[in-house]
Design an enzyme around this catalytic site. Structure first.
Site, short mmCIF file in Angstrom:
data_model
loop_
_atom_site.label_atom_id
_atom_site.label_comp_id
_atom_site.label_asym_id
_atom_site.label_seq_id
_atom_site.Cartn_x
_atom_site.Cartn_y
_atom_site.Cartn_z
N MET A 93 0.79 -1.23 0.00
CA MET A 93 0.00 0.00 0.00
C MET A 93 0.82 1.28 0.00
O MET A 93 0.30 2.35 0.32
CB MET A 93 -0.95 -0.01 1.21
CG MET A 93 -1.96 -1.15 1.19
SD MET A 93 -2.90 -1.22 -0.35
CE MET A 93 -3.97 0.19 -0.10
N ARG A 94 2.10 1.19 -0.37
CA ARG A 94 2.91 2.40 -0.40
C ARG A 94 3.53 2.56 -1.78
O ARG A 94 3.69 1.59 -2.51
CB ARG A 94 4.00 2.35 0.66
CG ARG A 94 3.40 2.40 2.06
CD ARG A 94 4.47 2.23 3.10
NE ARG A 94 3.88 2.09 4.41
CZ ARG A 94 3.77 3.08 5.30
NH1 ARG A 94 4.22 4.29 5.01
NH2 ARG A 94 3.23 2.86 6.48
N ASN A 110 3.49 -5.36 -10.36
CA ASN A 110 2.38 -5.03 -9.46
C ASN A 110 1.09 -5.59 -10.06
O ASN A 110 0.98 -5.77 -11.27
CB ASN A 110 2.25 -3.51 -9.33
CG ASN A 110 1.14 -3.11 -8.37
OD1 ASN A 110 0.98 -3.72 -7.30
ND2 ASN A 110 0.36 -2.10 -8.73
N HIS A 112 -3.08 -4.75 -10.07
CA HIS A 112 -4.04 -3.69 -9.74
C HIS A 112 -5.44 -4.13 -10.14
O HIS A 112 -5.63 -4.66 -11.24
CB HIS A 112 -3.65 -2.40 -10.47
CG HIS A 112 -4.56 -1.26 -10.14
ND1 HIS A 112 -4.49 -0.58 -8.95
CD2 HIS A 112 -5.59 -0.72 -10.83
CE1 HIS A 112 -5.45 0.33 -8.92
NE2 HIS A 112 -6.12 0.28 -10.04
N ASP A 144 6.64 1.53 -12.72
CA ASP A 144 7.53 2.65 -13.00
C ASP A 144 7.28 3.73 -11.96
O ASP A 144 6.63 3.48 -10.95
CB ASP A 144 7.40 3.12 -14.46
CG ASP A 144 6.06 3.77 -14.75
OD1 ASP A 144 5.27 3.99 -13.80
OD2 ASP A 144 5.78 4.05 -15.93
C1 GRF Z 1 -5.65 -6.73 -4.56
O1 GRF Z 1 -6.93 -6.37 -4.99
C2 GRF Z 1 -4.60 -6.14 -5.46
O2 GRF Z 1 -5.00 -6.03 -6.79
C3 GRF Z 1 -4.39 -4.76 -4.87
O3 GRF Z 1 -4.51 -4.94 -3.49
C4 GRF Z 1 -5.29 -6.09 -3.21
C5 GRF Z 1 -4.45 -7.01 -2.37
O4 GRF Z 1 -5.13 -8.15 -1.94
N1 GRF Z 1 -3.14 -4.19 -5.30
P1 GRF Z 1 -4.33 -9.33 -1.26
O5 GRF Z 1 -3.58 -8.73 -0.07
O6 GRF Z 1 -3.40 -9.91 -2.27
O7 GRF Z 1 -5.38 -10.30 -0.82
#
Ligand code: GRF
Length: 207
Positions: A93-94, A110, A112, A144
């Site tokens: 989350m960073r 990553n 998303h 990036d």
């Molecule tokens: C997922 O929806 C991912 O796409 C996003 O954050 C969430 C993480 O879920 N970046 P988890 O911790 O893998 O269950």
């Protein structure tokens, strides 16, 4: 034979994508090894998942190491010491700085929960629902310096239903995340991704 790819995962939360990658490595679908999981949150379920899989789990709290710069310094040292060749963000989350990324050029992925470039940033599923799109999905991409922006490796589409809530839509997207993230890492691990500008070409098997 070339050495097996060593992966480091950065995660902040429950770690279901981490679990999909752990399972993919264990089954042999991904010919690589996750050697360390790092979290900015000591209580992250992701760390427990790593421990249960017998994998080193390390918490680095930014507030304890002088902020995000300190976190990155520690994380880079940890990852380099373990000769990590690929860094996977899985619900991390960073935002990573340019100085972190230059340590792992084109080696940070990553996932998303939207079809980028639509709905980058937080609460992508809510954004999609509120915007009223009929199809959304998920994206695995190289990282990036801009958030949710780098070259796209794989996307999966997910229809939005009339009666969807953020929860029901997120759940349906998550299933696809667990399918495409291991697939993208497998392609990376087998040397099949070639970046040309913003485009990622997937090379045929065996080239
Ligand atoms: C997922 O929806 C991912 O796409 C996003 O954050 C969430 C993480 O879920 N970046 P988890 O911790 O893998 O269950």
């Amino acid at each position: 034979m070339s050495e097996r790819l060593r992966i480091g995962v950065l995660a902040s939360g429950r770690g279901t994508n981490l679990q999909a990658l752990l399972d993919g490595c264990k089954s042999g679908f991904i010919p690589a090894e996750i050697v360390v999981v790092i979290s900015d949150r000591p209580n992250a379920m992701a760390l427990q998942r790593a421990r249960s899989a017998g994998i080193e789990a390390i918490a680095i709290e930014p507030s304890q190491v002088g902020g995000m710069a300190g976190f990155e310094r520690e994380a880079v040292r940890t990852l380099k010491e373990r000769q990590v060749g690929l860094v996977c963000l899985a619900g991390f989350m960073r935002v990573l700085s340019a100085s972190f990324l230059k340590e792992f050029p084109n080696r940070v992925l990553n996932i998303h929960p939207s079809l980028l470039p639509s709905f980058p940033g937080l609460e992508a599923q809510r954004q999609a629902l509120e915007y009223g799109v009929k199809i959304t999905g998920c994206t695995v991409h190289f990282v990036d310096e801009q958030v949710d922006h780098g070259p796209i490796i794989i996307q999966a589409a997910v229809p939005v239903r009339e009666d969807d809530t953020v929860e029901s839509l997120s759940e349906r997207i998550l299933k696809e995340e667990h399918r495409i993230y291991p697939e993208a890492v497998r392609l990376f691990a087998t040397g099949r991704l070639k970046i040309i500008g913003r485009r990622v070409c997937i090379l045929p098997e065996g080239e």
